[in-house]
Write a protein that holds these residues in place. Structure first.
Motif, PDB file in Angstrom:
ATOM      1  N   THR A  30       0.702  -1.088   0.043  1.00 32.49           N
ATOM      2  CA  THR A  30      -0.093  -0.086   0.053  1.00 32.49           C
ATOM      3  C   THR A  30       0.931   1.189  -0.120  1.00 32.49           C
ATOM      4  N   SER A  34      -4.708   5.808  -0.155  1.00 27.80           N
ATOM      5  CA  SER A  34      -5.747   5.448  -1.308  1.00 27.80           C
ATOM      6  C   SER A  34      -4.583   4.354  -2.209  1.00 27.80           C
ATOM      7  N   TYR A  35      -3.734   4.168  -2.236  1.00 24.31           N
ATOM      8  CA  TYR A  35      -2.972   3.155  -3.189  1.00 24.31           C
ATOM      9  C   TYR A  35      -3.002   1.731  -2.626  1.00 24.31           C
ATOM     10  N   SER A  37      -1.555  -2.226  -4.099  1.00 23.93           N
ATOM     11  CA  SER A  37      -1.204  -2.706  -5.243  1.00 23.93           C
ATOM     12  C   SER A  37      -1.947  -4.064  -5.601  1.00 23.93           C
ATOM     13  N   ASP A  63       0.713   9.055  -2.076  1.00 24.34           N
ATOM     14  CA  ASP A  63      -0.397   9.796  -2.857  1.00 24.34           C
ATOM     15  C   ASP A  63      -0.225  11.118  -2.810  1.00 24.34           C
TER      16      ASP A  63
END
Length: 82
Positions: A30, A34-35, A37, A63
């Motif tokens: 991560t 918000s991200y 993988s 992010d």
């Protein structure tokens, strides 16, 4: 005794870790708040099946959002349990 390892992320999506000459693999799971993988679980399961030592990690502020360390830690845990 020295160990050889590799660090992978979404940039190495689809990598065949079974053929990479390494003793361990660290996988980016991560980033920020918000991200997530899309390939981390596949990478983890492949490294596990190949008998490699493994670990996952979170990339802080990935992010560029103003978020607290606690929010990022909670995001990491929520997206990596199981």
């Amino acid at each position: 005794m020295a160990l050889n390892g590799i660090d992978v992320s979404g940039w190495q999506e689809g990598i065949n870790l079974a053929v990479v000459p390494s003793d361990f693999v660290f996988m980016k799971a991560t980033g920020g708040v918000s991200y997530v993988s899309g390939d981390c679980d596949r990478q983890y399961q492949q490294a596990k099946a190949a008998g490699k030592l493994r670990g996952i990690y979170h990339f802080a502020n990935d992010d560029n959002k103003a978020s607290s360390a606690e929010a990022e830690a909670d995001f990491f845990v929520a997206n990596t349990l199981g």
